[in-house]
Design an enzyme around this catalytic site. Sequence first.
Site, PDB file in Angstrom:
ATOM      1  CG  ASP A 231      -2.298   0.414   0.972  1.00 52.23           C
ATOM      2  OD1 ASP A 231      -2.474   1.531   0.451  1.00 52.23           O
ATOM      3  OD2 ASP A 231      -3.223  -0.345   1.279  1.00 52.23           O
TER       4      ASP A 231
ATOM      5  CG  ASP B 228      -4.765   5.596   0.790  1.00 51.21           C
ATOM      6  OD1 ASP B 228      -5.573   4.701   1.053  1.00 51.21           O
ATOM      7  OD2 ASP B 228      -4.795   6.736   1.315  1.00 51.21           O
TER       8      ASP B 228
ATOM      9  CD  GLU C  34      -8.854   4.273  -1.958  1.00 51.05           C
ATOM     10  OE1 GLU C  34      -9.779   3.894  -1.232  1.00 51.05           O
ATOM     11  OE2 GLU C  34      -7.947   5.049  -1.547  1.00 51.05           O
TER      12      GLU C  34
ATOM     13  CG  HIS D 147      -9.058  -1.456   4.111  1.00 47.95           C
ATOM     14  ND1 HIS D 147      -8.732  -1.488   2.766  1.00 47.95           N
ATOM     15  CD2 HIS D 147      -8.727  -0.214   4.534  1.00 47.95           C
ATOM     16  CE1 HIS D 147      -8.235  -0.323   2.406  1.00 47.95           C
ATOM     17  NE2 HIS D 147      -8.224   0.472   3.461  1.00 47.95           N
ATOM     18  CG  ASP D 148     -11.580   1.812   3.124  1.00 48.79           C
ATOM     19  OD1 ASP D 148     -11.153   1.764   4.294  1.00 48.79           O
ATOM     20  OD2 ASP D 148     -10.921   2.277   2.176  1.00 48.79           O
TER      21      ASP D 148
HETATM   22  C1  NOJ Z   1      -8.379   5.114   1.645  1.00 45.14           C
HETATM   23  C2  NOJ Z   1      -8.098   3.943   2.517  1.00 45.14           C
HETATM   24  O1  NOJ Z   1      -8.553   2.782   1.883  1.00 45.14           O
HETATM   25  C3  NOJ Z   1      -8.780   4.192   3.836  1.00 45.14           C
HETATM   26  O2  NOJ Z   1      -8.766   3.072   4.673  1.00 45.14           O
HETATM   27  C4  NOJ Z   1      -8.119   5.372   4.487  1.00 45.14           C
HETATM   28  O3  NOJ Z   1      -8.833   5.708   5.655  1.00 45.14           O
HETATM   29  C5  NOJ Z   1      -8.082   6.589   3.561  1.00 45.14           C
HETATM   30  N1  NOJ Z   1      -7.743   6.272   2.215  1.00 45.14           N
HETATM   31  C6  NOJ Z   1      -7.082   7.589   4.053  1.00 45.14           C
HETATM   32  O4  NOJ Z   1      -5.777   7.096   3.869  1.00 45.14           O
END
Ligand code: NOJ
Length: 612
Positions: A112, A237, A296, A369-370
């Site tokens: 990541d 990210d 992302e 994970h989100d």
């Molecule tokens: C995206 C990540 O997937 C998430 O978990 C994170 O809180 C935010 N970016 C900030 O880094």
Amino acid sequence: MDRQDGNAVETGADGDEAWWKSAVVYQIYPRSFADSNGDGVGDLDGITSHLDHLVELGVDVLWLSPVYPSPQADNGYDISDYQDVDPLFGDLAAFDRLLAAVHARGMRLVMDLVVNHTSDRHPWFQESRDPASPKRSWYWWRPPRETVDPNAADPTAVDPTAVDPTAVEPPAAEPNNWGSFFSGPAWTYDGASGAYYLHLFAPGQPDLNWENPEVRQAVYAMMRWWLERGVDGFRMDVVNLISKDPALPDGPLRGDGLYGDGSPSYLCGPRVHEYLQEMHREVFAHHPGRLLTVGEMPGVTVEQARLFTDPARVEVDMVFQFEHVSLDHGPGGKFDPRPLRLTDLKASLARWQQGLADTGWNSLYWNNHDQPRIVSRFGDDGPRHRVRSATMLATVLHLHRGTPYVYQGEELGMTNAPFASIGDFRDIEALNHYAQALAAGQEPERVLRGLRAMGRDNARTPMQWDATPGAGFSTGTPWIAVNPNHTTVNAADARRDPGSVYHHYRRLIALRHSEPAVVHGDFTPLLPEDERVYAFTRRHRGTTLLVLGNFTGEHVPVDLPPHWRGAELVLGNLPAAGAEGPAGPGPGTTTVLAPWEARVHRITATAGESTR
Ligand code: NOJ
């Protein structure tokens, strides 16, 4: 892809045979995967000890969520040292052992990369707090705004969680009206500095200023260091947030009525393509054909994604888009969910399939994970339909064109967690949202309902390895409670049961590796108006696959074109073919799908015949 000899078949990001087109990626959230030392937090040695689970599943690439030193304000997405490992997870030696073990098994490892922001404890940020420091312009420092537009959002509204305890005097107002993604303003006043700094996420995550070429060079040097250590790419990210309009203008008021929406100034900002092309030249180009890069990108459109993933532009291999996981957000946003309309999902994914058909490439995901667990979200996680709906969802996703991502536990059909009260949540986003919503007068139980359905902690409960009290995750007290359903939903049981979600994922991944139409086939949506059945074909050379998924708990009849009569069933999710309905499309042109049934049929044309 030849998993044991991956390098032999690489042709690079600009070649048709780029290895990651036939790969399946598995995401590990290290905190929650496997704890080797009993401290309640997963770690690198824990991952190394479970690699055989992943080899048997058949995945090609592992993506590790952040393991770098971090105060853990956002579970590691707040990095204080980019070139080390947090003691919570191990050390660089443990990392090298993991990497060697991954490579020895013919898999690759992607890290990541979190470079939109650092931690506020990163030495770069600490140095930048001094207005005279050469690092001052590495971040977005701005003086308090003295004059306030009376029509703007309330400039004095302060989220109690965002107050800087070091502030020596109350600031006049934030430099603009932007709200952060984690509630509260996107600015925190730093008394030592006499200024505010920008943080699109938590106050502990100050945004780097990519306008400064020194920042970019420091990031590229760090990336090269990891690639030279042997890692095989990056998941980047929120990388479409790195370029901001330096004027940082106020934005229109958001739905919460408290803050402005700054996204027009930073979503796919003015220099984002320039930065990614520069990154490619400075970093990725040194490793032709070896890497996987995925950006992302919240809010990215299909048209923008084509630009980001067009091989001729040399930016990234693929992006994570958010459209399909936003379709159930209600008028109050993600914590105000509404039921999914299947026709919306089909239309959205079909647009992405068609938009990136000739140029670019899709990533395919339900979970990370989100996101809440997909079987609880778009399926039915009750005991009767959990396995069937999880396997149906997997089938539909994996048969699209693109690179599928499996999030840890998804291959077991893990479900959302039964969080009883706010005390059960750990995620900064959930805790801040709860505080802000209650301060705004919302009813606690209603806010909790939203968090239970959509909260990120649903994805972060420990991996369910077995039925023992710690679920085989930890012998200590886990940092977040184990889902009580681990007694019936766990890897040990799933591996023994050929009808499990795990074995279905194994078969899906094997099909991708053996059937070129899964990787290369074109995509034609069917039944776009049907609210119950997801249907499409994939066609490659003389082979056509027909994919059917019943998104309901009812029997549903489907009319098929006559040439599908008697077609081979390549993959299905009924306990035994034919046990609850006809195994193939049957003798007529109508077939009946059992509740949550999925099927993949195949026909192969003889020369000159159409298989549409
Ligand atoms: C995206 C990540 O997937 C998430 O978990 C994170 O809180 C935010 N970016 C900030 O880094």
